[in-house]
Design a protein around this motif. Sequence first.
Motif, PDB file in Angstrom:
ATOM      1  N   ARG A  17       3.934   8.517  -2.699  1.00 28.22           N
ATOM      2  CA  ARG A  17       2.849   7.509  -3.107  1.00 28.22           C
ATOM      3  C   ARG A  17       4.373   6.751  -2.776  1.00 28.22           C
ATOM      4  NH1 ARG A  17       4.893   7.946  -9.065  1.00 28.22           N
ATOM      5  NH2 ARG A  17       3.184   9.939  -9.322  1.00 28.22           N
ATOM      6  N   LYS A  18       5.392   6.390  -2.291  1.00 27.47           N
ATOM      7  CA  LYS A  18       6.242   4.990  -1.768  1.00 27.47           C
ATOM      8  C   LYS A  18       5.341   4.481  -0.338  1.00 27.47           C
ATOM      9  CE  LYS A  18      11.756   3.748  -1.651  1.00 27.47           C
ATOM     10  NZ  LYS A  18      11.246   3.701  -0.117  1.00 27.47           N
ATOM     11  N   LYS A  19       5.658   5.349   0.182  1.00 24.30           N
ATOM     12  CA  LYS A  19       4.868   5.149   1.728  1.00 24.30           C
ATOM     13  C   LYS A  19       3.442   4.263   1.248  1.00 24.30           C
ATOM     14  CE  LYS A  19       6.778   8.899   5.076  1.00 24.30           C
ATOM     15  NZ  LYS A  19       6.245  10.149   5.676  1.00 24.30           N
ATOM     16  N   SER A  20       2.901   4.599   0.788  1.00 24.95           N
ATOM     17  CA  SER A  20       1.940   3.916   0.477  1.00 24.95           C
ATOM     18  C   SER A  20       1.745   2.548  -0.306  1.00 24.95           C
ATOM     19  CB  SER A  20       0.712   5.066  -0.238  1.00 24.95           C
ATOM     20  OG  SER A  20       0.824   4.807  -1.395  1.00 24.95           O
ATOM     21  N   SER A  21       2.783   2.534  -1.275  1.00 26.45           N
ATOM     22  CA  SER A  21       3.313   1.444  -1.553  1.00 26.45           C
ATOM     23  C   SER A  21       3.694   0.824  -1.145  1.00 26.45           C
ATOM     24  CB  SER A  21       4.192   1.996  -2.785  1.00 26.45           C
ATOM     25  OG  SER A  21       4.744   2.297  -2.732  1.00 26.45           O
TER      26      SER A  21
END
Length: 234
Positions: free
Chosen positions: A230-234
């Motif tokens: 999730r952190k990577k995608s955001s």
Amino acid sequence: MASPSTDLSLETEAPNAPVTRERRLNTDLQEHLPKPYLARAMEAVDPSHPKGTEGRDPRGMSVLQQHVAFFDRNGDGIVYPWDTFRGMRAIGVGFFLSLALAFFINLVMSYPTQPGWLPSLLLSIHVKNIHKAKHGSDSETYDTEGRFDPSKFDAIFSKYGRTHPNALTKDELNSMIKANRNIYDFLGWIAAAGEWNLLYSVAKDKDGLLQRETVRGVFDASLFERLQDRKKSS
């Protein structure tokens, strides 16, 4: 009062121990999960996931080893403070808190996991020996060998999930942390409070609840992987 026909050996509540009524156990767990009393070595199971987290390869590791191996960023079986720091950052923990946690966690857990008697000046944690660093005053979902105990996991919610059967509010979480304290186990108190409050801060939902699936995921590190993605995608 129990009737004459009641089998007292199966009772989970004692009239003269009110705490057993306040913190109830799920007496029907065996109807939804095979052998809930059997601690699983490699899978974190519950009624919704009787075979554990789908699509994950435990790689022959215990559930506790899987939890720690997320922070083994290069897969060499050893977690150094900088690995812990990178892992914390990967799941969304702030820079300075990650720095403090990396030092504290490795300082406390390094020596018990060493393969010999000498301490590591680099504060390394050996994943294969992580069961030796298990602290007290916890939920006991991990047993002393690092297996996952489904009945202990279920008790987290049957005992303390008063508002929602499959989630914990902040107050309920704090009640559980206090209730799990072992006498004079100051290090365990600090470690348990730190772990659960950190989990709440990074993984609570929009309603301020810590969901059952979120908690299950922290035990086998599948939650860490989701937070990282999730952190990577955001």
